[in-house]
Design a protein around this motif. Structure first.
Motif, PDB file in Angstrom:
ATOM      1  N   ILE A   1       5.503   8.975   4.837  1.00 41.79           N
ATOM      2  CA  ILE A   1       6.641   8.438   4.084  1.00 41.79           C
ATOM      3  C   ILE A   1       7.364   9.594   3.401  1.00 41.79           C
ATOM      4  O   ILE A   1       6.779  10.340   2.622  1.00 41.79           O
ATOM      5  N   ILE A   2       8.647   9.736   3.706  1.00 42.76           N
ATOM      6  CA  ILE A   2       9.435  10.851   3.168  1.00 42.76           C
ATOM      7  C   ILE A   2      10.649  10.368   2.368  1.00 42.76           C
ATOM      8  O   ILE A   2      11.423  11.181   1.863  1.00 42.76           O
ATOM      9  N   GLY A   3      10.800   9.055   2.229  1.00 46.67           N
ATOM     10  CA  GLY A   3      11.914   8.530   1.453  1.00 46.67           C
ATOM     11  C   GLY A   3      11.772   7.034   1.258  1.00 46.67           C
ATOM     12  O   GLY A   3      10.915   6.389   1.877  1.00 46.67           O
ATOM     13  N   TYR A   4      12.593   6.502   0.380  1.00 38.36           N
ATOM     14  CA  TYR A   4      12.602   5.056   0.177  1.00 38.36           C
ATOM     15  C   TYR A   4      13.955   4.612  -0.366  1.00 38.36           C
ATOM     16  O   TYR A   4      14.729   5.422  -0.897  1.00 38.36           O
ATOM     17  N   GLY A   5      14.245   3.326  -0.223  1.00 41.93           N
ATOM     18  CA  GLY A   5      15.492   2.780  -0.743  1.00 41.93           C
ATOM     19  C   GLY A   5      15.337   1.314  -1.081  1.00 41.93           C
ATOM     20  O   GLY A   5      14.589   0.585  -0.408  1.00 41.93           O
TER      21      GLY A   5
ATOM     22  N   ASN B   1       8.494  -2.848 -11.129  1.00 44.74           N
ATOM     23  CA  ASN B   1       9.366  -3.950 -11.537  1.00 44.74           C
ATOM     24  C   ASN B   1      10.615  -4.038 -10.662  1.00 44.74           C
ATOM     25  O   ASN B   1      11.070  -5.138 -10.308  1.00 44.74           O
ATOM     26  N   ARG B   2      11.172  -2.879 -10.310  1.00 39.85           N
ATOM     27  CA  ARG B   2      12.401  -2.869  -9.494  1.00 39.85           C
ATOM     28  C   ARG B   2      12.120  -3.360  -8.078  1.00 39.85           C
ATOM     29  O   ARG B   2      12.950  -4.073  -7.486  1.00 39.85           O
ATOM     30  N   ILE B   3      10.981  -2.992  -7.532  1.00 39.04           N
ATOM     31  CA  ILE B   3      10.617  -3.473  -6.197  1.00 39.04           C
ATOM     32  C   ILE B   3      10.455  -4.991  -6.207  1.00 39.04           C
ATOM     33  O   ILE B   3      10.891  -5.689  -5.282  1.00 39.04           O
ATOM     34  N   ASN B   4       9.854  -5.514  -7.272  1.00 40.16           N
ATOM     35  CA  ASN B   4       9.692  -6.968  -7.382  1.00 40.16           C
ATOM     36  C   ASN B   4      11.043  -7.679  -7.441  1.00 40.16           C
ATOM     37  O   ASN B   4      11.177  -8.822  -6.988  1.00 40.16           O
ATOM     38  N   GLN B   5      12.034  -7.013  -8.006  1.00 38.54           N
ATOM     39  CA  GLN B   5      13.372  -7.596  -8.126  1.00 38.54           C
ATOM     40  C   GLN B   5      14.183  -7.452  -6.843  1.00 38.54           C
ATOM     41  O   GLN B   5      15.127  -8.223  -6.606  1.00 38.54           O
ATOM     42  N   ALA B   6      13.831  -6.490  -5.998  1.00 34.10           N
ATOM     43  CA  ALA B   6      14.687  -6.085  -4.888  1.00 34.10           C
ATOM     44  C   ALA B   6      14.865  -7.177  -3.832  1.00 34.10           C
ATOM     45  O   ALA B   6      13.945  -7.928  -3.530  1.00 34.10           O
ATOM     46  N   LYS B   7      16.062  -7.198  -3.282  1.00 32.04           N
ATOM     47  CA  LYS B   7      16.327  -8.026  -2.104  1.00 32.04           C
ATOM     48  C   LYS B   7      15.627  -7.426  -0.889  1.00 32.04           C
ATOM     49  O   LYS B   7      15.041  -8.136  -0.075  1.00 32.04           O
ATOM     50  N   GLU B   8      15.696  -6.094  -0.787  1.00 34.00           N
ATOM     51  CA  GLU B   8      15.075  -5.395   0.341  1.00 34.00           C
ATOM     52  C   GLU B   8      14.528  -4.065  -0.156  1.00 34.00           C
ATOM     53  O   GLU B   8      15.166  -3.363  -0.932  1.00 34.00           O
ATOM     54  N   SER B   9      13.320  -3.725   0.308  1.00 32.29           N
ATOM     55  CA  SER B   9      12.660  -2.465  -0.041  1.00 32.29           C
ATOM     56  C   SER B   9      12.248  -1.780   1.255  1.00 32.29           C
ATOM     57  O   SER B   9      11.500  -2.355   2.051  1.00 32.29           O
ATOM     58  N   LEU B  10      12.710  -0.561   1.457  1.00 36.58           N
ATOM     59  CA  LEU B  10      12.475   0.149   2.706  1.00 36.58           C
ATOM     60  C   LEU B  10      11.853   1.516   2.455  1.00 36.58           C
ATOM     61  O   LEU B  10      12.047   2.116   1.391  1.00 36.58           O
ATOM     62  N   VAL B  11      11.104   2.002   3.449  1.00 40.16           N
ATOM     63  CA  VAL B  11      10.609   3.380   3.421  1.00 40.16           C
ATOM     64  C   VAL B  11      11.096   4.107   4.667  1.00 40.16           C
ATOM     65  O   VAL B  11      11.379   3.488   5.696  1.00 40.16           O
ATOM     66  N   VAL B  12      11.189   5.427   4.536  1.00 38.76           N
ATOM     67  CA  VAL B  12      11.535   6.294   5.658  1.00 38.76           C
ATOM     68  C   VAL B  12      10.285   7.056   6.060  1.00 38.76           C
ATOM     69  O   VAL B  12       9.617   7.655   5.205  1.00 38.76           O
TER      70      VAL B  12
ATOM     71  N   GLU C   1       0.807  -1.213   0.000  1.00 44.47           N
ATOM     72  CA  GLU C   1       0.000   0.000   0.000  1.00 44.47           C
ATOM     73  C   GLU C   1       0.853   1.282   0.000  1.00 44.47           C
ATOM     74  O   GLU C   1       0.337   2.395  -0.153  1.00 44.47           O
ATOM     75  N   ASP C   2       2.174   1.141   0.176  1.00 44.39           N
ATOM     76  CA  ASP C   2       3.068   2.298   0.133  1.00 44.39           C
ATOM     77  C   ASP C   2       3.412   2.724  -1.295  1.00 44.39           C
ATOM     78  O   ASP C   2       3.955   3.816  -1.496  1.00 44.39           O
ATOM     79  N   LEU C   3       3.108   1.883  -2.284  1.00 47.07           N
ATOM     80  CA  LEU C   3       3.573   2.122  -3.647  1.00 47.07           C
ATOM     81  C   LEU C   3       3.173   3.489  -4.195  1.00 47.07           C
ATOM     82  O   LEU C   3       4.025   4.189  -4.771  1.00 47.07           O
ATOM     83  N   PRO C   4       1.913   3.934  -4.073  1.00 49.86           N
ATOM     84  CA  PRO C   4       1.576   5.251  -4.634  1.00 49.86           C
ATOM     85  C   PRO C   4       2.432   6.387  -4.061  1.00 49.86           C
ATOM     86  O   PRO C   4       2.852   7.280  -4.819  1.00 49.86           O
ATOM     87  N   GLN C   5       2.700   6.339  -2.757  1.00 51.52           N
ATOM     88  CA  GLN C   5       3.531   7.384  -2.156  1.00 51.52           C
ATOM     89  C   GLN C   5       4.975   7.283  -2.634  1.00 51.52           C
ATOM     90  O   GLN C   5       5.651   8.293  -2.866  1.00 51.52           O
TER      91      GLN C   5
END
Length: 289
Positions: free
Chosen positions: A196-200, A178-189, A155-159
């Motif tokens: 939510i003010i950031g992501y990595g 697509n990149r999130i689906n590939q990611a080892k780890e997906s984080l939000v700040v 549910e964080d995707l739109p932000q």
């Protein structure tokens, strides 16, 4: 040895069945594309190539469109036995022909590719800084953080897409998904109010754990994201950093990152990259701009 190429052969749009051949081509020039990375490229854009009479891929180029206003070109590879015959230029032109004639086209060039791109009308506009790390040294303590770093939820995707748009300059919803689906780890700040003010993201490649995109309101939050993504990884790390992030780069150097190159960003059909809000601290990878 230079092998004469049959110039009458057609450019092909490469498919999933061609991924092993693309990996082999990539390896031949010392690049480390793997199956997951190429699948993300193909899901987000198109890969063109030439094959020889035996069906071996001898040259490639990929284009990633971001809406109708911007596209990124990468994966421009020519096998050393087939160089000097214009294959890379023809495939790059195929990438240009596949997007709107009004779209700005960006790429991050290798040193040997600069003359070809200049001959096609690309101009230098900026650069990125490639950093590698063999042994990450943490420098951030959790109790020092004024933000909260959490696993990304669906549910964080739109932000996240909105943050990425403001940071990169155009919306990249398809690529980001697509990149999130590939990611080892997906984080939000999140800030103290829960916004939510950031992501990595981190992407596990065959050689490096790739850190990016990294989007954050300041270099402290960006550094905290890097620390959380990197601290438990036993192996090599890579991040490509846009210009203008000196404080962030200084922090990374304290963590044992080393700047190894400064490749140029080149652009065609525009003088400048789209306006950005200075929150992009790490790009996804050079092919994605």
């Amino acid at each position: 040895m230079i092998i004469s190429y049959n110039s009458k052969s057609n450019i092909e749009t490469l498919k999933e069945r061609d991924i092993p051949g693309l990996i082999e081509l990539s390896t031949s020039v010392g690049w480390d594309y793997d199956k997951d990375e190429i699948q993300t490229i193909m899901s987000s854009g198109k890969v063109y190539g030439y094959k020889n009479d035996e069906g071996t891929i001898v040259s490639s180029a990929a284009v990633i469109p971001y809406g109708s206003n911007l596209a990124s070109i990468g994966m421009v590879i020519v096998h050393q036995d087939y160089r000097g015959q214009g294959l890379g230029k023809k495939l790059t032109q195929a990438c240009l022909n596949s997007v709107s004639k009004d779209a700005a086209i960006m790429l991050i060039a290798t040193e040997e590719g600069i003359p070809m791109y200049e001959s096609m009308g690309f101009k230098y506009t900026d650069c990125v800084y490639k950093y590698l790390c063999d042994n990450y040294i943490p420098t951030i303590l959790d109790d020092m953080l004024e933000v909260e770093i959490l696993p990304m939820r669906e549910e964080d995707l739109p932000q996240v897409v909105k943050l990425d748009k403001d940071a990169f300059g155009v919306e990249r919803r398809n690529f980001i998904s697509n990149r999130i689906n590939q990611a080892k780890e997906s984080l939000v700040v999140k800030n103290p109010d829960g916004k939510i003010i950031g992501y990595g993201l981190s992407i596990l490649g065959p050689i490096n754990l790739i850190l990016g995109p990294i989007v954050a309101p300041d270099h402290h939050s960006a550094s905290a994201l890097i620390d959380r993504l990197a601290r438990n990884h036993q192996g090599k790390l890579r991040i490509d950093i846009p210009s203008g992030n000196d404080a962030f780069m200084s922090h990374l150097e304290k963590c044992n990152f080393i700047k190894v190159s400064q490749p140029p960003i080149m652009i065609k059909n525009s003088k400048l990259l789209p306006p950005r809000n200075k929150t992009l601290y790490g790009i996804a990878a050079q092919i994605f701009g």
